[in-house]
Scaffold this active site. Sequence first.
Site, PDB file in Angstrom:
ATOM      1  CB  SER A 207      20.676  78.543 -42.339  1.00 34.75           C
ATOM      2  OG  SER A 207      20.130  78.075 -41.122  1.00 34.75           O
ATOM      3  CG  ASP A 336      14.632  82.949 -39.162  1.00 36.46           C
ATOM      4  OD1 ASP A 336      14.274  81.851 -38.700  1.00 36.46           O
ATOM      5  OD2 ASP A 336      15.535  83.077 -40.002  1.00 36.46           O
ATOM      6  CG  HIS A 365      15.328  79.747 -41.339  1.00 33.72           C
ATOM      7  ND1 HIS A 365      16.293  80.487 -40.698  1.00 33.72           N
ATOM      8  CD2 HIS A 365      15.943  78.623 -41.781  1.00 33.72           C
ATOM      9  CE1 HIS A 365      17.442  79.835 -40.723  1.00 33.72           C
ATOM     10  NE2 HIS A 365      17.261  78.700 -41.398  1.00 33.72           N
TER      11      HIS A 365
END
Length: 432
Positions: A207, A336, A365
Amino acid sequence: MDLLWRFGQARTTFHSHADPVDLPPKRSATKSESLLSLCKEVTPPCYLNPVLFNGHLQTFWTAVKSFDVPVYYKRHVFSAEDPAFAGTFAVDFAVPKYEGEDETLPPRTTCFSEKEFERIGSDDETPMLVMLHGLSGGSHEIYLRHVLKPMADAGWEVCVVNSRGCAKSKITSGILYNARATWDVRQTVRWLRKTFPNRPLFGIGFSLGANILVNYLGEEGCKCPLKAAVVVSNPWNLEIGSVALQRTWLGLEVYSKTMGTNMRRLFEEHEEELSQKSRVDSDRVRKVQYLFEFDRELQGPTWGYPTEGAYYRDASSSDSLLAVKIPLFAIHAEDDPIAVSEALPLQEFKQNPYAVLCTTSTGGHLSWFESDGGRWFAKPACHFLQRAASDIDFDKLADSQCEAEAKQLSHSDEPAFFMPMRRKLQVQSHLR
């Protein structure tokens, strides 16, 4: 809905340069293979839990307590060497199981004693993985441990660079971290290179940590000390992602509010130090609800950006991708809900022979939950790193890397050219 999903199978798609880089083998009798070929070989079919049939359900499931992945750490706190980024940061090293705990640190984490850390250096050739976590996370995050544990079990050494203030680390200056905070990673990698001169170093980011890692790789270019890297659920274009989150109720009131709340709490834990910046209005930061508001009220004033949009445009890694000169494998779910697919730099992947993107039709995600509770993304990530370490002759690859960069930087016959790493943020050494 894709018919394959009735059986829990997600579609996988690869995006790459038309002529991806050839990876020279360590064994002379073995033929070289392309980066794209390697990425396809290490990527198994994507079978996920059919009950979690979209990105929201996959992502929400991360809040459900799942089976544990025990990892033990020893922590060392480094002092920043660059005065422009004064302060300290914590790096957690994966170690064998031990007895004892420190209630001031995350579970299964204690600090090295001075004597232990003095003896940490080694001349061994064990591959070592440097890990970067997501926004407001840390070495304790379960998604990270899904990769760390199998790599450690395979004999790798692993460390996690915690962003300042995260994982119960202390902030000792007015400097937090941001989406292009590559300075602590750079110092860590340099220290590892000096302390373990024979270990091949690899990287993985998740991320926001993925965004930071790609920025670092682009800044280092062909001189990057890392051999290869993986990024998972990278937001890539932060401005597009921010706008997308504000477009829907779930995006704004669930995802953006949750991330904004987490960052506000981080500020409140370290308010005394972070309020040293005269441009930061603590009262305004304490009223923040959403992530873009936090970036407007803290990140902007801290780093001199006039708006959160200016910060997002400058800190995004989508352009940095063009400057990466080591094998890079990116893994991303098309559904996502946080690192949205519209922010994927698909054309940039087609321009860089050193990078391959694998997208799956679902997975959420940092999720990709399988029926047994495992996370699918850990399989291609671990397999890629292990194959890279065992099969690629990086000394031979380095020659072609520098040739490619020299060609890219040679623009004597061109009236105009693009510099992917030219940034707007200028940091002065007296910034504290």
